[in-house]
Design an enzyme around this catalytic site. Structure first.
Site, PDB file in Angstrom:
ATOM      1  N   LYS A 115       0.828  -1.215   0.000  1.00 26.69           N
ATOM      2  CA  LYS A 115       0.000   0.000   0.000  1.00 26.69           C
ATOM      3  C   LYS A 115       0.860   1.263   0.000  1.00 26.69           C
ATOM      4  O   LYS A 115       0.474   2.271  -0.591  1.00 26.69           O
ATOM      5  CB  LYS A 115      -0.955  -0.014   1.195  1.00 26.69           C
ATOM      6  CG  LYS A 115      -2.045  -1.061   1.054  1.00 26.69           C
ATOM      7  CD  LYS A 115      -3.144  -0.881   2.077  1.00 26.69           C
ATOM      8  CE  LYS A 115      -4.276  -1.865   1.814  1.00 26.69           C
ATOM      9  NZ  LYS A 115      -5.411  -1.689   2.732  1.00 26.69           N
ATOM     10  N   LYS A 197      -5.939 -10.000  -8.362  1.00 26.24           N
ATOM     11  CA  LYS A 197      -7.235 -10.090  -7.696  1.00 26.24           C
ATOM     12  C   LYS A 197      -8.159  -8.978  -8.189  1.00 26.24           C
ATOM     13  O   LYS A 197      -7.716  -7.859  -8.445  1.00 26.24           O
ATOM     14  CB  LYS A 197      -7.013  -9.951  -6.187  1.00 26.24           C
ATOM     15  CG  LYS A 197      -8.204 -10.268  -5.318  1.00 26.24           C
ATOM     16  CD  LYS A 197      -7.773 -10.202  -3.853  1.00 26.24           C
ATOM     17  CE  LYS A 197      -8.974 -10.220  -2.931  1.00 26.24           C
ATOM     18  NZ  LYS A 197      -8.549 -10.044  -1.524  1.00 26.24           N
ATOM     19  N   LYS A 200     -11.868  -3.064  -6.459  1.00 26.94           N
ATOM     20  CA  LYS A 200     -12.704  -1.901  -6.748  1.00 26.94           C
ATOM     21  C   LYS A 200     -11.869  -0.667  -7.070  1.00 26.94           C
ATOM     22  O   LYS A 200     -12.395   0.308  -7.585  1.00 26.94           O
ATOM     23  CB  LYS A 200     -13.655  -1.617  -5.582  1.00 26.94           C
ATOM     24  CG  LYS A 200     -13.016  -1.449  -4.229  1.00 26.94           C
ATOM     25  CD  LYS A 200     -14.091  -1.406  -3.146  1.00 26.94           C
ATOM     26  CE  LYS A 200     -13.499  -1.506  -1.750  1.00 26.94           C
ATOM     27  NZ  LYS A 200     -14.525  -1.590  -0.712  1.00 26.94           N
TER      28      LYS A 200
END
Length: 334
Positions: A115, A197, A200
């Site tokens: 991240k 994966k 969104k």
């Protein structure tokens, strides 16, 4: 909480509309969990703050997530569905557990590194200590089991380490949670890149099916889905694109991979992709209809939130008071 049931804890971040991956990988499987477990499901809005949020949209996203939980079939009378930020004990226990977590443990968290690379302009302390708040989420409710995907296993491991360290110092305060791996859980991959994966936050809108996509959009996205060389509908490691579509089709129809292979024997990818799109659209239509009804029924959702916030706060408060007493904090005078 029912004495004879183990406790299950999970939740999702309120950062946008859920994807088909969230639904098939987790949400759909949660619906019947209450039969076996006492279930707590959080709208994890505190966790969402590690990324900058636009306030008005953030509030809408959190409410939409709550409504999607219920629309998918989670009964708010049989499950405790609540807002993380409405239960102050999460942040309070998070700070206490920060003081029982080592820097070296947090430095090993691979999700922080991932991240941080994606949000280089906002590498904040919350992103770094995210696993400790997650540990507080789980331990507050004395959870026995936590449904986890591959990317969350490391966070459950540090939760267990923190709980065991605390228990060794102060006695049996926390239940040590175990990973719950659902037999029906599926890891749904991107339609544009089946090695990644479904997410969104994917910049390629055709890569992701959102739960609120309309029927035409769903079918169009599946028609554009990346497939593999050849034209045979066969589940195989060397066919990641078609295998991902087969997994999706199997989840929504209940068919095995062998049954799907027989159904589409001699048929091309085009016909198969259309069938997957139509099956997914059929699956999501009732959920979308129920979601629309719930979003219009403000008083019902408000009452569900209020009742379940109170249930969550009661259970979490008992654990927090025990922790405070064990570590020597002065008891609140009422």
């Amino acid at each position: 909480m029912e004495e004879n049931k183990k406790v299950l804890y999970s939740g999702m971040q309120a950062t946008g509309t859920l994807t088909l991956g969230n639904y098939l990988g987790a949400l759909k499987n949660w619906v019947k969990m209450h039969e076996e477990f006492t279930c707590f499901y959080g709208v994890m809005d505190l966790h969402s703050l590690t990324v900058r949020q636009e306030p008005a949209q953030f509030r809408k996203n959190a409410r939409a997530l709550y409504a999607l939980y219920v629309a998918a079939g989670l009964d708010p009378e049989k499950n405790c569905i609540y807002y993380q930020s409405h239960v102050a004990a999460h942040a309070q226990l998070g700070w206490v557990l920060d003081c029982f977590t080592y820097m070296g443990e947090l430095n090993r968290m691979t999700q922080f590194k991932d991240k941080a690379s994606k949000h280089a302009d906002n590498i904040n302390a919350g992103l770094y200590t995210y696993p400790v708040l997650m540990a507080a989420d789980i331990l507050l409710y004395q959870a026995n089991v936590v449904p986890v995907g591959v990317d969350q296993k490391q966070h459950l491991e540090i939760t267990r380490d923190i709980a065991e360290r605390f228990n060794n110092l102060y006695g049996e305060v926390f239940t040590i949670p175990e990973a719950y791996i659902s037999e029906n859980g599926a890891k749904i991959m991107s339609l544009a890149d089946p090695t990644k994966k479904m997410s969104k936050s994917d910049e390629n809108k055709n890569a992701t099916i959102l739960l609120l996509d309309d029927r035409d959009t769903i079918i169009r996205k599946f028609k554009r889905a990346v497939t593999d060389s050849g034209s045979e509908v066969r589940f195989s490691e060397d066919k990641p694109g078609i295998s991902n579509l087969m997994s999706i089709y199997g989840c929504v129809t209940g068919k095995t991979m062998e049954e799907i292979e027989r159904e589409f024997d001699g048929k091309g990818y085009g016909e198969f992709k259309l069938a997957v799109g139509e099956a997914v659209a059929d699956e999501l239509t009732p959920l979308q209809k129920r979601y629309d009804e719930l979003m219009k029924d403000k008083s019902y959702i408000d009452q569900c939130i209020k009742t379940n916030d109170e249930r969550a706060a009661y259970v979490a408060g008992k654990t927090l008071r025990k922790v405070h007493k064990k570590i020597g904090l002065t008891e609140l005078i009422r």
